[in-house]
Design an enzyme around this catalytic site. Structure first.
Site: not given
Length: 311
Positions: A50, A78, A92, A183
């Protein structure tokens, strides 16, 4: 009178760039810029990040694009910061806050909730995603104020660890299967804690066998006097597969698409055969020829071949 400008001639560039994608760039924007700097004819990325996210975005050029699918299928790792107490319409930090709640949770409560999300879980893809419905990405419907039903998808959270908690910010390390939306994971954790949440930051640190070691920024790529020297070789994408070394004659037959009965030639091979059956990377000396499937009785079947290996 309209002038016809000569079309730019692109170069045949082969290799992998481990890019540290900056905030504010889409994955495609980053790819286009890197492609322009390298003057590369053919390029592709290995799964989107993203725009608000940063970190490892492997970019494949030329022959490396033949193997980019492997990274699309690979596990990802991540580091993320979850903002508890606020939900946004996008899940987000780029979205609008739609709900706010007080945050009164303990580390013990957080650990108990995280345990529920480890292993196989079902996720409903977010409306703000590139998944398509009737040829149109979901985010276009979302921007028009339309919410569609989405089927839950099965994913696997291999690792979910609490790094730190300073209310309202929860820092986590996540290793997950392909198709996982961090997310959504952050939102679901916030919901399970009773206060809601959205992602404040997201940084990808590993894709399959590739890590942040050797990663570089777009600015470093642009500033480098010889940017092509920054590319990793094509077989950087294949490091997790065992190697098979062929003789010159066997290499010629392999590149012609022939199946090879390596059991008969095992004593003449430059190196030992892998003990396990499955996918292998195939070489003549240090030149990558492509990938193959090593099957029963040491039969090697060509899979994806490097076109430039013929030269």
């Amino acid at each position: 009178m309209k002038q016809n400008h000569p079309k730019r001639v692109r170069d045949l560039v082969d290799g992998v760039l481990l890019l540290d994608k900056p905030v504010g760039f889409s994955s495609n924007d980053a790819l286009i810029k890197a492609k322009r700097v390298l003057n590369a004819k053919k390029a592709g990325h290995t799964g989107t990040l993203d725009p608000f996210a940063t970190g490892l975005l492997p970019l494949c050029f030329g022959e490396a694009t033949k193997f980019s699918q492997d990274l699309l299928e690979a596990d990802k790792t991540y580091d993320t910061t979850v903002h508890l107490g606020q939900t946004t319409d996008t899940g987000d930090t780029e979205g609008l806050v739609v709900e706010s709640h007080p945050v009164d949770v303990t580390v013990e409560q957080i650990e108990a909730v995280l345990a529920r999300f480890r292993g196989p879980i079902a996720q409903v893809p977010p409306m703000y995603s590139a998944l398509k419905r009737d040829g149109k990405p979901l985010y276009e419907y979302a921007r028009a104020g339309i919410t569609l039903e989405r089927e839950a998808r099965n994913v696997i959270i291999h690792k979910l660890e609490l790094i730190s908690y300073e209310a309202p910010f929860l820092k986590l390390s996540v290793k997950c299967s392909k198709g996982t939306y961090i997310r959504v994971l952050g939102q679901d954790i916030g919901e399970a804690l009773g206060c809601g949440a959205h992602l404040n930051a997201l940084r990808r640190t590993q894709v399959g066998p590739l890590t942040i070691d050797g990663m570089l920024t777009l600015d470093a790529l642009v500033a480098h006097p010889e940017p092509l020297s920054l590319l990793a070789p094509v077989d950087a994408l294949l490091a997790s597969f065992p190697a098979v070394q062929l003789t010159a004659e066997l290499a010629k037959r392999f590149l012609q698409g022939q199946r090879l009965a390596l059991g008969k030639d095992v004593e003449s091979l430059p190196g030992p055969l892998p003990a396990e059956q499955g996918r292998v990377r195939v070489y003549l000396d240090d030149k990558l020829l492509g990938t193959g499937q090593l099957g029963e009785y040491s039969i090697l079947a060509p899979e994806r071949l490097i076109a430039t290996a013929h030269t």
